[in-house]
Design a protein around this motif. Structure first.
Motif, PDB file in Angstrom:
ATOM      1  N   VAL A 192       0.881  -1.167   0.000  1.00 29.52           N
ATOM      2  CA  VAL A 192       0.000   0.000   0.000  1.00 29.52           C
ATOM      3  C   VAL A 192       0.915   1.213   0.000  1.00 29.52           C
ATOM      4  O   VAL A 192       1.748   1.364   0.892  1.00 29.52           O
ATOM      5  N   VAL A 193       0.792   2.047  -1.032  1.00 31.95           N
ATOM      6  CA  VAL A 193       1.764   3.114  -1.233  1.00 31.95           C
ATOM      7  C   VAL A 193       1.054   4.465  -1.299  1.00 31.95           C
ATOM      8  O   VAL A 193       0.251   4.703  -2.195  1.00 31.95           O
ATOM      9  N   VAL A 194       1.337   5.312  -0.308  1.00 30.32           N
ATOM     10  CA  VAL A 194       0.869   6.693  -0.391  1.00 30.32           C
ATOM     11  C   VAL A 194       1.950   7.464  -1.122  1.00 30.32           C
ATOM     12  O   VAL A 194       3.115   7.440  -0.719  1.00 30.32           O
ATOM     13  N   THR A 195       1.611   8.086  -2.235  1.00 34.06           N
ATOM     14  CA  THR A 195       2.675   8.694  -3.041  1.00 34.06           C
ATOM     15  C   THR A 195       2.171   9.862  -3.871  1.00 34.06           C
ATOM     16  O   THR A 195       0.961  10.034  -4.069  1.00 34.06           O
ATOM     17  N   HIS A 196       3.106  10.670  -4.324  1.00 36.38           N
ATOM     18  CA  HIS A 196       2.812  11.700  -5.315  1.00 36.38           C
ATOM     19  C   HIS A 196       3.412  11.323  -6.664  1.00 36.38           C
ATOM     20  O   HIS A 196       3.352  12.108  -7.611  1.00 36.38           O
ATOM     21  N   GLU A 197       4.054  10.137  -6.734  1.00 35.90           N
ATOM     22  CA  GLU A 197       4.693   9.706  -7.980  1.00 35.90           C
ATOM     23  C   GLU A 197       3.650   9.075  -8.902  1.00 35.90           C
ATOM     24  O   GLU A 197       3.364   7.876  -8.830  1.00 35.90           O
ATOM     25  N   MET A 198       3.074   9.890  -9.788  1.00 36.97           N
ATOM     26  CA  MET A 198       1.996   9.395 -10.643  1.00 36.97           C
ATOM     27  C   MET A 198       2.513   8.353 -11.630  1.00 36.97           C
ATOM     28  O   MET A 198       1.804   7.402 -11.968  1.00 36.97           O
ATOM     29  N   GLY A 199       3.761   8.519 -12.055  1.00 37.38           N
ATOM     30  CA  GLY A 199       4.358   7.553 -12.989  1.00 37.38           C
ATOM     31  C   GLY A 199       4.410   6.177 -12.364  1.00 37.38           C
ATOM     32  O   GLY A 199       4.054   5.165 -12.984  1.00 37.38           O
ATOM     33  N   PHE A 200       4.819   6.117 -11.097  1.00 39.74           N
ATOM     34  CA  PHE A 200       4.896   4.840 -10.384  1.00 39.74           C
ATOM     35  C   PHE A 200       3.502   4.239 -10.235  1.00 39.74           C
ATOM     36  O   PHE A 200       3.298   3.042 -10.458  1.00 39.74           O
ATOM     37  N   ALA A 201       2.553   5.114  -9.860  1.00 41.75           N
ATOM     38  CA  ALA A 201       1.182   4.640  -9.669  1.00 41.75           C
ATOM     39  C   ALA A 201       0.651   4.012 -10.960  1.00 41.75           C
ATOM     40  O   ALA A 201       0.015   2.959 -10.949  1.00 41.75           O
ATOM     41  N   ARG A 202       0.945   4.624 -12.068  1.00 42.47           N
ATOM     42  CA  ARG A 202       0.449   4.177 -13.365  1.00 42.47           C
ATOM     43  C   ARG A 202       1.154   2.881 -13.791  1.00 42.47           C
ATOM     44  O   ARG A 202       0.518   1.934 -14.238  1.00 42.47           O
ATOM     45  N   ARG A 203       2.497   2.846 -13.582  1.00 47.53           N
ATOM     46  CA  ARG A 203       3.306   1.730 -14.067  1.00 47.53           C
ATOM     47  C   ARG A 203       3.147   0.481 -13.198  1.00 47.53           C
ATOM     48  O   ARG A 203       3.021  -0.620 -13.680  1.00 47.53           O
ATOM     49  N   VAL A 204       3.189   0.671 -11.883  1.00 50.20           N
ATOM     50  CA  VAL A 204       3.306  -0.470 -10.969  1.00 50.20           C
ATOM     51  C   VAL A 204       1.983  -0.821 -10.289  1.00 50.20           C
ATOM     52  O   VAL A 204       1.714  -1.979  -9.992  1.00 50.20           O
ATOM     53  N   GLY A 205       1.150   0.197 -10.052  1.00 53.18           N
ATOM     54  CA  GLY A 205      -0.052  -0.033  -9.251  1.00 53.18           C
ATOM     55  C   GLY A 205      -1.078  -0.910  -9.950  1.00 53.18           C
ATOM     56  O   GLY A 205      -1.320  -0.763 -11.141  1.00 53.18           O
ATOM     57  N   ASP A 206      -1.681  -1.841  -9.160  1.00 51.78           N
ATOM     58  CA  ASP A 206      -2.790  -2.627  -9.682  1.00 51.78           C
ATOM     59  C   ASP A 206      -4.095  -1.864  -9.546  1.00 51.78           C
ATOM     60  O   ASP A 206      -5.080  -2.171 -10.212  1.00 51.78           O
ATOM     61  N   ARG A 207      -4.057  -0.910  -8.601  1.00 52.52           N
ATOM     62  CA  ARG A 207      -5.298  -0.226  -8.262  1.00 52.52           C
ATOM     63  C   ARG A 207      -4.934   1.146  -7.752  1.00 52.52           C
ATOM     64  O   ARG A 207      -3.845   1.340  -7.187  1.00 52.52           O
ATOM     65  N   ILE A 208      -5.823   2.096  -7.926  1.00 56.14           N
ATOM     66  CA  ILE A 208      -5.547   3.430  -7.410  1.00 56.14           C
ATOM     67  C   ILE A 208      -6.723   3.908  -6.571  1.00 56.14           C
ATOM     68  O   ILE A 208      -7.883   3.667  -6.917  1.00 56.14           O
ATOM     69  N   VAL A 209      -6.380   4.517  -5.414  1.00 54.99           N
ATOM     70  CA  VAL A 209      -7.410   5.046  -4.525  1.00 54.99           C
ATOM     71  C   VAL A 209      -7.194   6.552  -4.431  1.00 54.99           C
ATOM     72  O   VAL A 209      -6.078   7.000  -4.161  1.00 54.99           O
ATOM     73  N   PHE A 210      -8.249   7.324  -4.678  1.00 52.60           N
ATOM     74  CA  PHE A 210      -8.132   8.777  -4.561  1.00 52.60           C
ATOM     75  C   PHE A 210      -8.878   9.236  -3.314  1.00 52.60           C
ATOM     76  O   PHE A 210     -10.047   8.897  -3.117  1.00 52.60           O
ATOM     77  N   MET A 211      -8.175   9.966  -2.449  1.00 46.05           N
ATOM     78  CA  MET A 211      -8.798  10.439  -1.202  1.00 46.05           C
ATOM     79  C   MET A 211      -8.826  11.957  -1.146  1.00 46.05           C
ATOM     80  O   MET A 211      -7.929  12.625  -1.658  1.00 46.05           O
TER      81      MET A 211
END
Lengths: 245, 273, 214
Positions: A192-211
């Motif tokens: 579970v990764v809280v991040t500002h790295e959108m590239g990482f979120a797009r490349r590695v993440g299976d899922r994205i949660v917006f809060m």
């Protein structure tokens, strides 16, 4: 099979409503990124998962333990759920090697020699095998964060929580840390990764949660779709701000 | 390295020693009587913690007692009716250094004339013939100084010769020295010692204050109180002696004794005069 | 001064012995009690924090002399017999412990919060995290101010003189009164205190240099 389950979780700091009606299930092996403006409750959400913050009401089940139950031993949760902090939090009084071996020897009671061998393996994996004898103060930020990840991995956790792991780093250091995180993700670790790295979120993440404002506004498995066409107006605003920067 | 670090320290010690040796001479050595006449004022060291002799009255903020009245009467005898008596508080600890340093002209503070003290101070004739006694809790097995055997503890006050006297009279007892009479009496009440020893005049004051404590065994020493002045102040000493004689002759002395000591059990004017 | 030392040296040395004994006992005692109350002050339990706070605020705001006299005159009357040396040493221990509690608390609190979180996040217990991570870092911060406390403690032990504790200052007063050479006596007494405080001072400096900076 789920690793982490939030059911109707609320969290207050005095009168401040930090988490509002959180419902979220994260499966084993899933890589979930949490994004959102600062003050949206991302870090608080993350810190509840290993008991650094207590929830006020609702149900939170991590690795089959109920965290709302007072009898749950938090140390057993933390043994199985690692955490990587924005400011590394390496032990200033211990060498890099001892930072990694402290948990396995003290908490898991594994033999020192065996633990040191695997610690050196982990250091090799994060590219710091020659830094074992140094103290944290002698390392760069990027090196510190890679040690922190190795420290977390040394416990053989079921999941690792990352709280803005690259936010305190100089830009040229960020890549090395993200590479290590990607390697771990590929090995099947629940993250579970809280991040500002959108590239990482797009490349590695299976899922994205917006809060935002303590609420989960979007929870999307189609990560690319989320970045291209966010549904919520708050998410649209946030994405456009980040991308135009 | 170590030597260099010590050097400033040595310099400081040397400087302090010189500074302290240099001062304190001139004021203490000038003729105190002449100076008192010139300023129309005598500076007296008095006690403020001793019932009947010199005790601070908390309500009026004035020191009151036999010593105080004597100081005022003597000042008037020497300097005339307009002469002023300045009262400065001293303790058993400070009365000698203050005399030596010239802070006070004379000390009238239940101070016994002893040969040792006479080596460094001038004394007037005795103005009160006290004697050392013991104060104990009512019903105590200690009835006199002979009962102060091994294993007993007796409380005295630092800087008073009563400590030496009781050591001579009862060599087996342990002496605890406290800093003033109030503390000594409190320590006795707390059971820190079996008896409190000092001059009977002071002990009667304590007994008067708390009837659970009584003076036992009579006096075992002679402790004539005198007025102390710095060594060499012979003019002032003569003037003091004359003044005390005059006060005895004109009845003031008897009047003051009666004012302070009349009615206290076991006290007689004859014994102290 | 040398005549004082020659003629009354044995009395002063006996006083030095009592001062040393009282100082050592008070040093150990106040370190243990002070650290305990420091831990109370940072505890998660509110009632422990309140106890710690009250203890420190009350004790450090009362003059040492009053505390020592309390043990000398009040405790024997209502609780148990206690001689001057014991009363003075206990008073000194308690008085100093309040200052040590504040020093240790400040030291622990100056270790970054993240250090504790880092330790807890791998499953270390609170006690393990304290022993392994927080204390070793806090000690380095605490050694210099603690050194000051200890030097003050040795000097403050002169409170024993007021409760007939047979210490150096007590003997010094007696010698001064017996000889009338007040200045020389207290100069000798001062030098004997230096004999105790200087090595302590250098030890603390040594620790600061060779250990704290490591």
């Amino acid at each position: 099979m789920s690793m982490i389950e939030f059911h109707d979780v609320e969290k207050y700091y005095g009168k401040f409503h930090a988490l509002k009606n959180i419902n979220l299930t994260i499966d084993r092996g899933e890589v979930v990124t949490i994004i959102g403006p600062s003050g949206s409750g991302k870090s608080t959400l993350l810190r509840t998962i290993n008991g650094l913050e207590r929830i006020t009401s609702g149900q939170l089940i991590v690795n089959d333990f109920d965290l709302a139950d007072k009898n749950t031993d938090m140390n057993r949760i933390r043994k199985n759920v690692g955490m990587v902090f924005q400011h590394f939090n390496l032990y200033a009084n211990k060498t890099v090697l001892d930072n990694i071996t402290l948990g396995p020897t003290m908490v898991l009671k594994r033999p020192k020699a065996e633990v040191e061998d695997s610690a050196r393996e982990l250091l090799k994996m994060v590219g710091l095998e020659d830094q074992a004898a140094k103290y944290p103060s002698a390392l760069s930020g990027g090196q510190k964060q890679r040690v922190a990840i190795a420290r977390s991995l040394a416990m053989n956790p079921r999941a690792i929580l990352f709280d803005e792991p690259t936010s305190a780093l100089d830009p040229e250091m960020i890549g090395d840390v993200l590479d290590v995180m990607q390697t771990i993700a590929k090995q099947g670790m629940t993250m579970v990764v809280v991040t500002h790295e959108m590239g990482f979120a797009r490349r590695v993440g299976d899922r994205i949660v917006f809060m935002a404002d303590g609420q989960i506004l979007e929870d999307e498995s189609d990560v690319a779709g989320f970045f291209d066409h966010p549904k919520e107006p708050r998410a649209q605003e946030f994405i456009s701000k980040i991308l135009n920067h | 390295m170590a030597k260099r670090r010590l050097r400033p320290l040595l310099l400081l010690v040397a400087f302090l020693a010189l500074a302290l040796a240099g001062c304190g001479k001139s004021v203490a050595d000038r003729d105190a009587l002449a100076h008192a006449k010139a300023t129309n004022k005598l500076v007296w060291g008095v006690k403020a913690d001793t019932r009947l002799f010199g005790l601070m009255n908390i309500k009026t903020d004035q020191i009151e007692g036999f010593d105080i009245d004597m100081a005022k009467a003597i000042t008037k005898q020497i300097l005339g009716p307009k002469g002023k008596a300045d009262l400065v508080q001293v303790t058993s600890d400070t009365r000698v250094p203050m005399l030596k340093g010239g802070n006070v002209d004379a000390v009238i503070a239940t101070m016994t004339i002893t040969p040792d003290r006479q080596k460094v101070l001038n004394f007037s004739q005795p103005y009160f013939n006290a004697g050392q006694a013991l104060l104990v809790k009512k019903g105590s097995p200690i009835k006199s100084v002979k009962d102060l055997v091994k294993g007993t503890k007796v409380i005295g006050v630092q800087g008073s010769n009563s400590v030496d006297n009781v050591k001579k009279a009862a060599p087996q007892t342990q002496v605890l020295q406290l800093s003033d009479y109030a503390q000594a009496f409190t320590a006795l009440k707390s059971g820190q010692g079996d008896a409190l020893t000092t001059d009977n005049g002071i002990l009667y004051g304590m007994s008067e204050q708390d009837h659970d404590y009584v003076v036992v065994g009579g006096t075992f020493t002679k402790e004539p109180y005198g007025i102390a002045m710095n060594k060499g102040q012979d003019n002032l000493t003569k003037a003091m002696n004359t003044a005390v004689d005059q006060l005895r002759a004109n009845g003031t002395y008897a009047k003051l004794i009666n004012k302070w000591f009349k009615g206290i059990p076991g006290f007689s004017l004859k014994e102290v005069e | 001064m040398f005549t004082i030392l020659a003629e009354h040296g044995s009395a002063l040395l006996s006083g030095l012995g009592y001062t040393l004994a009282a100082s050592l006992m008070a040093l150990l005692g106040s370190l243990v009690i002070g650290t305990a109350f420091a831990l109370f002050e940072i505890s998660h339990r509110k009632w422990l924090r309140i106890i710690g706070r009250i203890y420190v605020e009350v004790v450090r705001n009362i003059p040492l002399l009053v505390i020592a006299l309390g043990f000398y005159v009040i405790v024997p009357r209502y609780v148990m017999p206690m001689d001057g040396f014991t009363a003075g040493t206990i008073g000194l221990t308690i008085y100093t412990s309040a200052f040590i509690a504040e020093t240790v608390r400040a030291g622990i609190e100056s270790v970054a919060v993240g250090q504790m979180e880092g330790a807890r996040s791998v499953g270390l217990t609170y006690t393990q995290a304290m022993v392994q991570i927080i204390f070793p870092q806090a000690i380095k911060i605490v050694v210099p101010p603690l050194g000051n406390q200890f030097i003050n403690l040795v000097k403050n032990s002169s409170v024993l003189a007021f409760v007939a504790g047979f210490d150096l200052m007590y003997e010094g007063k007696i010698v001064a009164n017996a000889t009338f050479s007040t200045f020389d006596t207290y100069l000798a007494v001062g030098l004997l205190y230096l004999v105790l405080t200087m090595p302590l001072s250098y030890l603390m400096r040594y620790l600061e240099k060779h250990w704290v900076s490591a």
